[in-house]
Enzyme design. Structure first.
Site, PDB file in Angstrom:
ATOM      1  N   GLN A 162       0.839  -1.202   0.000  1.00 44.65           N
ATOM      2  CA  GLN A 162       0.000   0.000   0.000  1.00 44.65           C
ATOM      3  C   GLN A 162       0.876   1.254   0.000  1.00 44.65           C
ATOM      4  OE1 GLN A 162      -1.240   1.258   3.726  1.00 44.65           O
ATOM      5  NE2 GLN A 162      -3.325   1.845   3.155  1.00 44.65           N
TER       6      GLN A 162
ATOM      7  N   SER B 228       0.786   6.693   2.807  1.00 44.81           N
ATOM      8  CA  SER B 228       1.422   7.726   3.649  1.00 44.81           C
ATOM      9  C   SER B 228       2.636   8.333   2.986  1.00 44.81           C
ATOM     10  CB  SER B 228       1.880   7.107   4.970  1.00 44.81           C
ATOM     11  OG  SER B 228       0.791   6.716   5.733  1.00 44.81           O
TER      12      SER B 228
ATOM     13  N   GLU C 107      -8.892  -1.640   6.385  1.00 45.07           N
ATOM     14  CA  GLU C 107      -7.636  -1.812   7.097  1.00 45.07           C
ATOM     15  C   GLU C 107      -7.879  -1.812   8.602  1.00 45.07           C
ATOM     16  OE1 GLU C 107      -4.811   1.393   6.643  1.00 45.07           O
ATOM     17  OE2 GLU C 107      -3.146   0.130   7.339  1.00 45.07           O
TER      18      GLU C 107
END
Lengths: 389, 372, 372, 389
Positions: free
Chosen positions: A108, A111, A226
């Site tokens: 993923q 961030s 998540e």
């Protein structure tokens, strides 16, 4: 034919004892027994989600191989539900089967160093030319990046609109030469996560999930899933960190004090309440998509893991002063409750940061669940490029 | 001005000492240097330790001048510990200048004091760092009739830097305290949670030893050292908490998310206000413990228990908040927050957990538990 | 759908029952009415109690139809308690429909059930409200050979509204449970912290009594009632917490200070988010306790202890936050917050404090304390 | 002549055994022994504040009457330091002596129903005509209003400037016919506070403290002193609520449990730390004006009082279910630790609201002590009358 009949049929045609592991997993997927609540043809049967437990139990009892779900947790827990909800038919067909069998690992890319709790402020740019996007930027806290074949990626496609509206969501090929993965060592000593530098990475427009500019909404599905994945698993009583500490307590009567006893009883109760809360949430949701309530479970999970792992170190006394190993490694699997007490204590600190900090989760609960007003915002309606940083 | 009661402030001399120590630490161990040091083969910063001892006389603060010390006292020693906590400095100060020196003073082992006070000899007290005051005399090492010691002591703080070990051991006539050259012992460094204060296991096999105190003195001397260590450790914990609070406040003023400094978010502000309040309390409690120990107050045991119960938990909370409020960056190996987290957590176990110290208060202040 | 495990949801029938009870309570006891009622000479809302019992059959929910009850069960009884908690309703439901009725069922005193189930007789269990399950059989009342009872029981819930007292007493052959007409007892109302559930002291002087259970049944029947009461009280505590949370959220959306709704301040939002999380937990725990008691699960004792430990503390915290976050207005007599605060605090002591219930878990789940 | 010599001289001239109480108090004031750190002529000697304790002890030992400080706490703790700092010579001469002797009781008219935590938003208007102000508005949470001769009052004198800048500070005559005092019953059952309705109340301009429009700064002195008065008294070990609970604990062994024991030890430690913190703060301040640190002590005091009083009710078990008296009274004195456990529990709830809520105190600490940035403010620079309410 009910699900257990289908399991029996699968086992009859593909004896686990003699079938290649991957062949068996592919056959299981094709039989709709991978995730029974997914649609037929995509590894499921459109059956109630609760029936999956029956399938898993029956297959496990027959000695069938599983897809090693911990190794491919991001694919299963985050990419798959997002692809299912927002993907085109081509995308679903291409990605879900090897994702589930574990042939393709996912990671993923969300961030960024400058966009942590304020994820929507992300600055990684994606620019379309023809039918190909070119992506430049830096991502961080990416687990499995060094083993992943694909990534789910959010990037800014329009800096001229407010931040939430200028983001799009992509499937990124991690073998692209512009992808540079560097290990990021953390306080436990190991490098479970990575920094990922993206330089001229090319993504075909066909690998976009959801509409251009609607990536933030698509990402909500990923994030809600998540949080459920982190905090919401079904657990037996004393599952997780509480079981580790309770076992030590029972085995080591010489370590007990009244002070620790009271704290243990409190945490044990909290853990049981959290377990029941999760159980009730699953009964409520049963088939629906996880909503903001998933945030609650992750919040509770982090609080408990931190309290209990801190308690465990204190309980161990002199042994709590030791650490097992500071060597930097790049583990493929992470078990929050694995290794020794010191590791558990340090690793648990991440539980309230990764996948949405506890502070952000409390904001989400306060605003989306309780309906409390947002704080005054100066950046919400400003074009992204004009927001001071 | 105040006519009675403890002095909870810092004297001018203490503030000068603090400035000197802080300047030295700033030069020797900025956070990056500490991390590099801890990852090296020699985790102690021995140059810093020598400078502390030789230039500032910090190793002998509590030692009278006639034995080569600075003739200051435990209040000043506590100020040094505050600064060592604030910089997570890897020096064997607690083991040598606090625990071992207190034993030597309590045993009247004056011939050993000068070199320890000068820092030319580093000493360590051979008990597990987790040993709380007020417990039974340790029985893991036996003193033979020929004056040698045999046994094993685990998790000894600062032993790997020590040339002299002070070993509690039990002989035919009862407990005693013994001096052993570290070359006569096998000292194996453990992998420790706290990277800045390594622990070692010490094994003695018929090691030549010199008895410093016998049954009439040894238990009290050991307990005095443990009580002093626990009380002064509160100052180190205060220093850790102060660094964590100040660093977090500075970061939150700087770091912007949602087009605002994170420090303008009220939930964080309130948490930091509560943390500040408890840090202010830690300063008062740690000062009181140092003052009571320094003056030989009859209230010293209460003062130490209160200081440890409060400061031990506070330092951990401050370090945990520091990691949390730094977000991801606080979880990285390269940011120094983890050095403080690990030291705070190890300090919480050192010389008695907060829970043990609170339980000690039950007897000390007459709040007994349930009648079973 | 789920094949195993407890049902933690509400059935359609339960939701219908909740709607009916809530409508009745809305009509009878808006907060202002509750306060006026509590300040009057008759603190119970007997009209409401009759309506609950007669119109909704709430008094006999756990009583089988053959004995005049609704033949529902404890899950449904728990739903009523949630609503009574949410409205801080002054009715003798806990005393009569929960504690006394459970005793009558456990004793097989079927001839008394119909009128209690119908609410035409209100019953009370003569034990101090603070009595926890699992304790010794009370010895304050003696049963004489002539069948009369003499003794005193303090702090009995709902006794002043009762026509029938169920009294644990000890006779020559051991413990027993007895039925006493309240006219045969002296019942003196105390000044109670909880204005909505008055307590009374009950004095018996050679009061005529009928024995419902002897030594073989009485202790278990009493304990069953106390365990059931404790488990279902968690639902009342949940209702209190939900009212407090909802009322506080509504107030903070409305009340403006600093030109903003107070509810937009992040520190308050985070506290309410945490409170919400623990309230969600309370719902799960209370439902599990009700389900386990209803189904006679072997896990019922654990379920009750967990629910009480969590919900008893939560209701108090929710009420305290409600007062605090209402600011000055929450401190006034005229605002209903204090009714909930007092009920929550009294409920925390009722049928065992959270601490006692947590300690019960030590034995129930095998986490024993230190070896003394 | 040192202070003790002055005490002896006072006693020699005014034998407490034969002197009228009020005459003695006036003589003590005139001898500069009322508050020694005040200037000479105003009840003091300009001596260090710490010497007051010596004076008080010496006088108490001699059987001298005191000024019943609890009855006149608002005058002593809040009005006097404000008058000393901001008053004219005439005001100081007129007000301080009868304030200190207790001949004139003071109260405080600050809070309003619509201005609680946001005190600066207050709406009570004061309009000047000639040299007289006319005041209209409503105040609330006023203790001693029904016995007070004077009030310290803040009111809006300029609605056209931002809220903090349009406030002035007055001494209000409570015998003015426009002052209507009504008791306000609180959750303990008693009416310790009042609502005060002000209708055409007239105040001579000579009774203004500080400049017009600078009332907010003047009020800070009052509030800082209030917080110190509430949370900052010197205490012996086990002073206050902790002593009450510890006494019950010692006297009633049958009530003890390990759970309560651990909580008591924790609260006892917290109380001792708070006591030492206050002691250290007093040593630091010694002569200065209280700053924002006073907020810290009040915060700690409220937390402790609430924890301990809640613990006490639990400790008492069945007795904790009782209450002593719900009768509405208007007490002249309030003792937080007085009456029974139920009263203490309920009364302590006010400790985190009165004199600045704990939330406001945390804001003050965060911003004024730690220097954290203020939240985005929409009202700060807006004229008061344009702020939406």
């Amino acid at each position: 034919m009910d699900v257990l009949d289908r399991v029996r049929a699968l086992l009859a045609e593909h004896d686990p004892a003699t079938t290649d592991r991957l062949d068996f997993l592919r056959a299981r997927f094709d039989a709709g027994l991978a995730w029974v609540h997914f649609p037929a043809g995509l590894g499921g049967l459109g059956a109630p989600r609760a029936q999956q437990a029956l399938v898993d139990a029956e297959l496990a009892a027959s000695g069938a191989p599983d897809n090693d779900p911990r190794r491919i947790g991001i694919g299963l827990g985050m990419a798959a539900p997002t692809i299912l909800r927002y993907g085109t038919e081509e995308q679903k067909s291409r990605f879900l089967r090897p994702l589930w069998t574990g042939e393709e690992v996912w990671c993923q890319l969300f961030s960024e160093p400058g966009a942590g709790s304020d994820l929507a402020a992300l600055g990684t740019r994606a620019v379309l030319e023809g039918d190909t996007w070119t992506v430049d930027g830096q991502k961080v806290w990416t687990s499995s990046a060094h083993t992943a074949r694909w990534a789910i990626l959010i990037a800014r496609t329009d800096p001229d609109v407010p931040k939430h509206r200028g983001i799009s969501y992509f499937v990124c090929d991690m073998t692209d030469p512009g992808v540079d993965v560097r290990p990021l060592r953390q306080i436990t000593g190991e490098a479970e996560f990575n920094e990922v530098f993206l330089t001229g990475v090319r993504i075909p427009d066909a690998h976009r999930l959801g509409a251009v500019g609607e990536g933030w909404q698509v990402a909500q599905t990923t994030l809600n899933n998540e949080r459920v994945a982190i905090g919401g698993q079904a657990m037996p009583r004393e599952g997780g960190m509480v079981g580790v500490v309770a076992a030590t307590w029972r085995q080591r009567p010489e370590l007990r004090t009244h002070e620790l006893h009271q704290r243990l009883l409190k945490s044990w109760t909290d853990a049981e309440v959290a377990r029941l809360t999760g159980e009730r949430l699953r009964q409520q949701l049963s088939q629906g998509q996880p909503g903001p309530e998933g945030a609650a479970m992750k919040l509770a999970f982090a609080r408990l893991a931190q309290e209990l792992s801190g308690l465990e170190v204190e309980l161990l006394g002199e042994e709590g002063l030791a650490y097992d190993d500071w060597t930097m490694t790049r583990p493929e699997l992470v078990d929050f409750n694995g290794r020794e007490a010191g590791y558990r204590y340090l690793r648990a600190k991440g539980n309230s940061i990764e996948g949405g900090t506890s502070e952000i989760l409390r904001n989400i609960i306060a605003e989306r669940v309780l309906g409390l007003p947002a704080e005054p915002r100066t950046d919400k309606d400003l074009p992204w490029k004009e927001v001071p940083r | 001005m105040s006519t009675a009661g403890p002095d909870l402030l810092y004297s001018e001399i203490e503030e000068e000492l603090r400035s000197s120590v802080r300047a030295l630490l700033a030069a020797h161990c900025p956070p990056g240097a500490v991390l590099a040091r801890c990852e090296s083969a020699e985790p102690y910063d021995l140059a810093l330790w020598r400078a502390l001892a030789a230039d500032l006389g910090a190793a002998g603060l509590q030692v009278p001048e006639e034995y080569g010390g600075a003739g200051a006292g435990l209040r000043e020693t506590a100020v040094v510990l505050e600064e060592l906590g604030r910089s997570a400095a890897p020096v064997p100060f607690l083991g040598s200048a606090v625990l071992a020196t207190t034993v030597l003073l309590a045993c009247g082992a004056v011939e050993l004091l000068p070199s320890v006070a000068a820092g030319t000899t580093t000493a360590a007290l051979a008990v597990p760092l987790s040993t709380a005051p007020g417990g039974a005399f340790p029985g893991g090492v036996r003193a033979a009739a020929d004056g040698t010691l045999t046994g094993r002591v685990t998790s000894v703080a600062d032993a790997s830097a020590a040339g002299l070990l002070l070993v509690p051991a039990v002989g035919a006539d009862g407990p005693g305290l013994y001096a052993v050259e570290s070359t006569a012992a096998r000292i194996v460094r453990r992998t420790s949670l706290d990277l800045t204060r390594p622990l070692s296991d010490v094994t003695l096999e018929a090691a030549p030893a010199r008895r410093l105190a016998g049954p009439e003195t040894a238990p009290a001397a050991l307990d005095r050292a443990l009580l002093t260590g626990a009380g002064l450790l509160a100052s180190e914990q205060l220093g850790i908490a102060e660094w964590c609070l100040a660093t977090t406040v500075a970061y939150l003023k700087e770091r912007r998310q949602f087009a605002r400094p994170l420090g303008s978010f009220q939930a964080l502000k309130h948490r930091l206000a509560d943390l500040w309040l408890d840090t202010v309390g830690a300063r008062a409690a740690a000062r009181y413990a140092a003052d009571a120990l320094a003056g030989g107050s009859p209230d010293a045991a209460v003062a130490v228990a209160v200081a440890q119960a409060h400061c031990g938990a506070l330092a951990v909370r401050a370090a945990e908040e520091c990691v949390q409020l730094h977000g991801g960056i606080g979880m990285t190996w390269e940011h120094p927050a983890h050095l403080y987290l690990k030291r705070a957590k190890a300090d919480q176990l050192a010389l008695g957990t907060p829970g043990r110290h609170r339980n000690a208060l039950a007897a000390l202040v007459g709040l007994p538990g349930p009648v079973e």
